[in-house]
Scaffold this active site. Structure first.
Site, PDB file in Angstrom:
ATOM      1  N   GLY A  44       3.040   2.360  10.713  1.00 60.10           N
ATOM      2  CA  GLY A  44       4.036   3.409  10.532  1.00 60.10           C
ATOM      3  C   GLY A  44       4.776   3.797  11.800  1.00 60.10           C
ATOM      4  O   GLY A  44       5.446   4.826  11.845  1.00 60.10           O
ATOM      5  N   SER A  86       3.808  -2.026  10.313  1.00 57.83           N
ATOM      6  CA  SER A  86       5.249  -2.089  10.548  1.00 57.83           C
ATOM      7  C   SER A  86       5.875  -3.436  10.175  1.00 57.83           C
ATOM      8  O   SER A  86       6.803  -3.898  10.838  1.00 57.83           O
ATOM      9  CB  SER A  86       5.579  -1.712  11.998  1.00 57.83           C
ATOM     10  OG  SER A  86       5.192  -0.369  12.253  1.00 57.83           O
ATOM     11  N   GLY A 117       2.962  -1.056   4.212  1.00 55.49           N
ATOM     12  CA  GLY A 117       2.984   0.337   3.799  1.00 55.49           C
ATOM     13  C   GLY A 117       4.386   0.784   3.440  1.00 55.49           C
ATOM     14  O   GLY A 117       4.874   0.562   2.330  1.00 55.49           O
ATOM     15  N   GLY A 118       5.059   1.414   4.393  1.00 58.35           N
ATOM     16  CA  GLY A 118       6.366   2.022   4.136  1.00 58.35           C
ATOM     17  C   GLY A 118       7.376   1.099   3.473  1.00 58.35           C
ATOM     18  O   GLY A 118       8.144   1.532   2.597  1.00 58.35           O
ATOM     19  N   ASN A 143       0.872  -1.182   0.000  1.00 54.35           N
ATOM     20  CA  ASN A 143       0.000   0.000   0.000  1.00 54.35           C
ATOM     21  C   ASN A 143       0.905   1.227   0.000  1.00 54.35           C
ATOM     22  O   ASN A 143       1.520   1.545   1.009  1.00 54.35           O
ATOM     23  CB  ASN A 143      -0.895  -0.032   1.243  1.00 54.35           C
ATOM     24  CG  ASN A 143      -1.701   1.242   1.410  1.00 54.35           C
ATOM     25  OD1 ASN A 143      -1.752   2.075   0.509  1.00 54.35           O
ATOM     26  ND2 ASN A 143      -2.342   1.377   2.563  1.00 54.35           N
ATOM     27  N   TRP A 144       0.964   1.881  -1.157  1.00 51.66           N
ATOM     28  CA  TRP A 144       1.874   3.029  -1.280  1.00 51.66           C
ATOM     29  C   TRP A 144       1.307   4.297  -0.633  1.00 51.66           C
ATOM     30  O   TRP A 144       1.990   5.307  -0.555  1.00 51.66           O
ATOM     31  CB  TRP A 144       2.206   3.280  -2.754  1.00 51.66           C
ATOM     32  CG  TRP A 144       3.333   2.417  -3.268  1.00 51.66           C
ATOM     33  CD1 TRP A 144       3.767   1.237  -2.725  1.00 51.66           C
ATOM     34  CD2 TRP A 144       4.158   2.673  -4.399  1.00 51.66           C
ATOM     35  NE1 TRP A 144       4.819   0.742  -3.460  1.00 51.66           N
ATOM     36  CE2 TRP A 144       5.078   1.609  -4.502  1.00 51.66           C
ATOM     37  CE3 TRP A 144       4.204   3.688  -5.360  1.00 51.66           C
ATOM     38  CZ2 TRP A 144       6.046   1.543  -5.517  1.00 51.66           C
ATOM     39  CZ3 TRP A 144       5.168   3.621  -6.371  1.00 51.66           C
ATOM     40  CH2 TRP A 144       6.076   2.561  -6.441  1.00 51.66           C
ATOM     41  N   LYS A 145       0.018   4.236  -0.217  1.00 55.20           N
ATOM     42  CA  LYS A 145      -0.605   5.419   0.413  1.00 55.20           C
ATOM     43  C   LYS A 145      -0.404   6.638  -0.493  1.00 55.20           C
ATOM     44  O   LYS A 145      -0.454   6.495  -1.718  1.00 55.20           O
ATOM     45  CB  LYS A 145      -0.043   5.605   1.821  1.00 55.20           C
ATOM     46  CG  LYS A 145      -0.148   4.305   2.634  1.00 55.20           C
ATOM     47  CD  LYS A 145       0.132   4.467   4.085  1.00 55.20           C
ATOM     48  CE  LYS A 145      -0.041   3.116   4.775  1.00 55.20           C
ATOM     49  NZ  LYS A 145       0.107   3.172   6.213  1.00 55.20           N
ATOM     50  N   HIS A 204      -9.491   1.230   5.122  1.00 59.91           N
ATOM     51  CA  HIS A 204      -8.195   1.424   5.786  1.00 59.91           C
ATOM     52  C   HIS A 204      -8.343   2.382   6.969  1.00 59.91           C
ATOM     53  O   HIS A 204      -9.098   3.346   6.905  1.00 59.91           O
ATOM     54  CB  HIS A 204      -7.169   1.958   4.778  1.00 59.91           C
ATOM     55  CG  HIS A 204      -5.772   1.890   5.301  1.00 59.91           C
ATOM     56  ND1 HIS A 204      -5.274   2.810   6.182  1.00 59.91           N
ATOM     57  CD2 HIS A 204      -4.786   0.974   5.105  1.00 59.91           C
ATOM     58  CE1 HIS A 204      -4.030   2.479   6.495  1.00 59.91           C
ATOM     59  NE2 HIS A 204      -3.713   1.362   5.859  1.00 59.91           N
ATOM     60  N   GLU A 240      -6.525   4.688   8.019  1.00 61.82           N
ATOM     61  CA  GLU A 240      -6.237   6.106   7.754  1.00 61.82           C
ATOM     62  C   GLU A 240      -7.441   6.803   7.138  1.00 61.82           C
ATOM     63  O   GLU A 240      -7.676   7.988   7.398  1.00 61.82           O
ATOM     64  CB  GLU A 240      -4.979   6.223   6.868  1.00 61.82           C
ATOM     65  CG  GLU A 240      -3.730   5.930   7.694  1.00 61.82           C
ATOM     66  CD  GLU A 240      -2.556   5.368   6.930  1.00 61.82           C
ATOM     67  OE1 GLU A 240      -2.558   5.396   5.683  1.00 61.82           O
ATOM     68  OE2 GLU A 240      -1.622   4.876   7.598  1.00 61.82           O
ATOM     69  N   GLU A 288      -5.058  -4.709  10.768  1.00 58.49           N
ATOM     70  CA  GLU A 288      -4.016  -3.694  10.933  1.00 58.49           C
ATOM     71  C   GLU A 288      -4.278  -2.891  12.205  1.00 58.49           C
ATOM     72  O   GLU A 288      -5.077  -1.951  12.184  1.00 58.49           O
ATOM     73  CB  GLU A 288      -4.016  -2.734   9.735  1.00 58.49           C
ATOM     74  CG  GLU A 288      -3.683  -3.388   8.419  1.00 58.49           C
ATOM     75  CD  GLU A 288      -3.154  -2.371   7.407  1.00 58.49           C
ATOM     76  OE1 GLU A 288      -2.077  -2.614   6.872  1.00 58.49           O
ATOM     77  OE2 GLU A 288      -3.797  -1.340   7.185  1.00 58.49           O
TER      78      GLU A 288
END
Ligand code: 13P
Length: 251
Positions: A168, A207, A228-229, A9-11, A92, A94, A162
């Protein structure tokens, strides 16, 4: 058994200059044929990424619940299909936090995605305060109950657990805590859709890195990771794909 799925997930990251990373990640995915790998990208990159990603599915991070209409700034499932997306994330945390989306919204979005032939990664997960209050299990059960779309089955739906406080932050739950929530989620799915629950993959997200992927992915009822990251470059994502491939190889 369920194939491992490693989803990125590149957000809100990624310009056309990063399409080379998509190419490199697609090559890493092709080198791990026993594992499913996909990338969920910003809307603006989907069409260009599909053109360079080969067999690796490219997805979105959200979809509107309506097929079309007066919804300024929103994207429909038909639009996502039109530019080559094959899946989307919904619900999600976020979006729940920033856009005040609810589990009911996630249900409606998952239902719309299916209407347009998109696969769905449906997210759930508790906040830190909810975990501290001992409510993590109940929150996840309730989110699944309110958001699981009709006809849920593994050929189009994946669940992602999640915990918001792990996203993150570099913090992850213990393996026992991950196993406990995944077992609860699996039981909830079974209660709601019966035997079809056996085919629905449950990903862990929050993470995940090359350093912790192998132990997390080897945990019972963890069928993959939503990353993600560490999904932005092949240097970071490649080792996670490799960890999943190693577990698949061991059977
Ligand atoms: P991080 O891997 O950056 O913690 O993000 C997890 C996530 O939110 C994936 O959807």
């Amino acid at each position: 058994m369920r194939r491992k799925l490693v989803a990125g997930n590149w957000k809100m990251h990624g310009l056309k200059a990063q399409l080379g990373d998509v190419v490199e990640i697609a090559a890493a995915a092709a080198a791990a044929p026993r594992v499913d790998v996909n990338l969920c990208l910003p809307f603006t990159l989907i069409e260009a990424a599909v053109a360079v990603a080969g067999a690796m599915p490219i997805g979105a991070q959200d979809v509107h619940e309506a097929d079309k209409g007066a919804h300024t700034g929103c994207i429909s499932g038909a639009m996502l299909r039109d530019c080559g997306a094959s899946l989307t994330i919904v619900g999600h945390s976020e979006r729940r936090a920033d856009q005040h989306e609810t589990s009911h919204d996630a249900w409606a979005k998952a239902t719309a995605a299916r209407r347009h032939g998109l696969q769905v990664i449906l997210c759930c997960g508790e906040t830190e305060a909810e975990r501290d209050a001992g409510r993590a299990e109940r929150i996840v059960q309730s989110q699944i109950e309110k958001s699981l779309p009709e006809g849920a089955s593994g050929d189009w739906l994946t669940l992602a657990y999640e915990p918001r406080w792990a996203i993150g932050t570099g913090k992850t739950p213990t393996l026992d805590d991950i196993a406990a929530i995944h077992a609860i989620a699996r039981a909830k799915l079974r209660h709601m859709v019966g035997d079809a629950a056996d085919g629905i993959r449950i990903l862990y997200g929050g993470s995940v890195t090359g350093a912790n992927a192998e132990t997390i992915l080897a945990t019972e009822n963890v069928d993959g990771a939503l990353v993600g990251g560490a999904s932005l470059t092949v240097e970071k994502f490649g080792p996670i794909i490799a960890a999943a491939a190693e577990i698949a190889r061991r059977g």
